[in-house]
Design an enzyme around this catalytic site. Sequence first.
Site, PDB file in Angstrom:
ATOM      1  N   CYS A 242      44.614  37.445  50.455  1.00  0.00           N
ATOM      2  CA  CYS A 242      45.059  39.186  50.579  1.00  0.00           C
ATOM      3  C   CYS A 242      43.678  39.871  50.189  1.00  0.00           C
ATOM      4  CB  CYS A 242      45.749  39.427  49.418  1.00  0.00           C
ATOM      5  SG  CYS A 242      47.467  38.652  49.055  1.00  0.00           S
ATOM      6  N   ALA A 243      42.998  39.717  51.510  1.00  0.00           N
ATOM      7  CA  ALA A 243      41.591  40.332  51.563  1.00  0.00           C
ATOM      8  C   ALA A 243      41.525  41.820  52.011  1.00  0.00           C
ATOM      9  CB  ALA A 243      40.905  39.436  52.464  1.00  0.00           C
ATOM     10  N   ALA A 244      41.467  42.730  51.236  1.00  0.00           N
ATOM     11  CA  ALA A 244      41.450  44.031  51.465  1.00  0.00           C
ATOM     12  C   ALA A 244      40.952  44.834  50.349  1.00  0.00           C
ATOM     13  CB  ALA A 244      42.827  44.825  51.919  1.00  0.00           C
ATOM     14  N   PRO A 245      39.626  45.563  50.422  1.00  0.00           N
ATOM     15  CA  PRO A 245      38.844  45.724  51.630  1.00  0.00           C
ATOM     16  C   PRO A 245      37.985  44.541  51.781  1.00  0.00           C
ATOM     17  CG  PRO A 245      37.797  46.700  49.877  1.00  0.00           C
ATOM     18  CD  PRO A 245      39.039  46.138  49.180  1.00  0.00           C
ATOM     19  N   GLY A 246      38.057  43.269  51.088  1.00  0.00           N
ATOM     20  CA  GLY A 246      37.488  42.196  51.560  1.00  0.00           C
ATOM     21  C   GLY A 246      35.939  41.927  50.467  1.00  0.00           C
ATOM     22  N   GLY A 247      35.829  42.774  49.690  1.00  0.00           N
ATOM     23  CA  GLY A 247      34.634  42.490  48.692  1.00  0.00           C
ATOM     24  C   GLY A 247      34.484  41.181  48.319  1.00  0.00           C
ATOM     25  N   ASP A 296      44.068  36.821  45.378  1.00  0.00           N
ATOM     26  CA  ASP A 296      43.865  38.358  44.592  1.00  0.00           C
ATOM     27  C   ASP A 296      44.698  39.042  44.926  1.00  0.00           C
ATOM     28  OD1 ASP A 296      42.296  39.788  42.939  1.00  0.00           O
ATOM     29  OD2 ASP A 296      41.613  41.017  44.548  1.00  0.00           O
ATOM     30  N   CYS A 346      43.921  42.992  38.774  1.00  0.00           N
ATOM     31  CA  CYS A 346      43.091  43.784  38.276  1.00  0.00           C
ATOM     32  C   CYS A 346      44.289  44.645  37.245  1.00  0.00           C
ATOM     33  CB  CYS A 346      42.428  44.722  38.970  1.00  0.00           C
ATOM     34  SG  CYS A 346      43.376  45.630  40.410  1.00  0.00           S
TER      35      CYS A 346
END
Length: 448
Positions: A242-247, A296, A346
Site C-alpha cells: 500500500c505505497a502512497a505516497p511512497g516514503g 502499511d 498510524c
Amino acid sequence: MPIFPKISLRVEVENYLKEGFMNKEIVSALGKQEAERKFETLLNNLSHPPSFTTVRVNSHLASVQHVKNLLFDELQKQFNGLSVPILQHPDLQDVLLIPVIGPRKNINKKQCEAIVGAQCGNAVLRGAHVYVPGIVSASKFMKAGDVVSVYSDIKGKCKKGAKEFDGTKVFLGNGISEVSRKEIFSGLPELKGIGIRMTEPVYLSPSFDNVLSSYLFLQNLPSAVVTHVLDPQPGERILDLCAAPGGKTTHIAALMHDQEFILLQTSKADSKYVYIILFIGEPPFLPESFDRILLDAPCSGMGQRPNMACSWTLKEVTSYQPLQRKLFTVAVKLLKPGGVLVYSTCTITLAENEEQVAWALTEFPCLQLQPQEPQIGGKGMMGAGLSFEQLKQLQRFDPSVVPLQDMDIESLRDASVDMIRLANKDCIGFFIAKFVKCKSTQEKEPSK
C-alpha cells in the site's frame, strides 16, 4: 502542561476509543483511575505536536554528518542565529532529530487576525507557513506586510471570507501577511503560495519547504522504524503493498544501497533484482511470491499529531478493519514460506492493531510473530487476548506514555534530559507487528 484543549471528537468516537483504552484487561492491570488518567493524557497529547521533528537522510548522495552540517546552517538562518542541536539517532543511523522549541507563552497577540482551517493549523504547529488556500477568514483591514495573529478554527465553524470570528479558535502564533484580505477573497484569480509567513509560532519547528530536498525526507520516527524492522536483504523480492505516497518505499530502496529496483509489471523477473510493487487490492497477475512484504495499511490515522479535531463518524473510524483484513489476506497469499510480513498503522485503536494481530494468528496458522529490531516503541496494548510474550513482540508508539514537554534552549542544554528517549516516546501514535510465514499450509477462508 497542555496549552491546547484535548482533541475534539464526536461523542460516539470518544466513547469508542475510551472503551478500547479502558477494556477489562487494562482496568484489571492498572486500575480504573489510572486507565482513565492515561486515556485523558492521550487525548491531550494528540492535540500537541511531538517533541522532535524527524528527517531521514539520503545517504547515497552525502554522508549523514555532511547533511547534518548543512541542516545546522539552514536552521540557524531560519531561527535567526538560534543554535538548536541536531541529534543522530543511535539505532537509526539515517535519522536526524531536531528538538521542537515550545510552547512559547510570551507571544503578544495582535489586533489583526487570520483564521485557518484545522488541517492548516496542524501543519503550522509542525513548522509550515500559512498558504493562501488554508486561510478561512481575515480581519477586514488586513493588508500585505501586516503582523497578523493566526488562529486555528478547530471545529470548522468559521465562514469563508468572514471579517471576524468569535467561535472556538486556538492561537498558533504571529506572522507577516504576504497578501491583503482583498487579494485572498477576491476570487479572481485564485491565489496560491504563502499567505502568511510565520515569524513567532507557538511551537518553533523548522520549515522544510524546498530545504535540502535532495538530501532529506521529512518522516515521523515510527515510520522510519518500520523499514528497519522489515530489514530488506540483497537479492530479495520485496512488496510494498500500500505505497502512497511512497516514503517507506524510497526508504527500502535506500537501505538496499546499490541494488537495482524495477517494477515487476514492466520488466521480466531476474533473481538479482529487488522488486517493489505498488498496488492495492487483489493482484492475480503476479506470477510469484515475495521474500518480504510491507503492509502499511490504510487506517483511521488517529495517531497523527498534532490533531486538534477529528470530525469523523464512528462508522468512518471503524470502517478500516475489514479493509485491512482483505489486504492482509492478499499479503499472506503472496508471501513465500520463510518470508517476512510487517504490518503497520498510524492509528491508536485496538481494533486496527492488536485485534488484527490476534485475528491473523488465528486465521493463518502459517504465521508466527517475530521479535523486532530495533525495538524502540513500547509493547502492545492489552485487550485483544494476546499473551504477555506476544505483546512484547509488538511495537506500539503511545503518545500518552510521557507528559507534554516545555522545551526551551536551557532545557536542551540540561544533561539530565535523555533526548533520545524523549524522541522515542513523544512521537505520533503508531503500531508495528512482524510475522514470519513458517510453513506452506492451505490458509482457511478468512472470517468476515
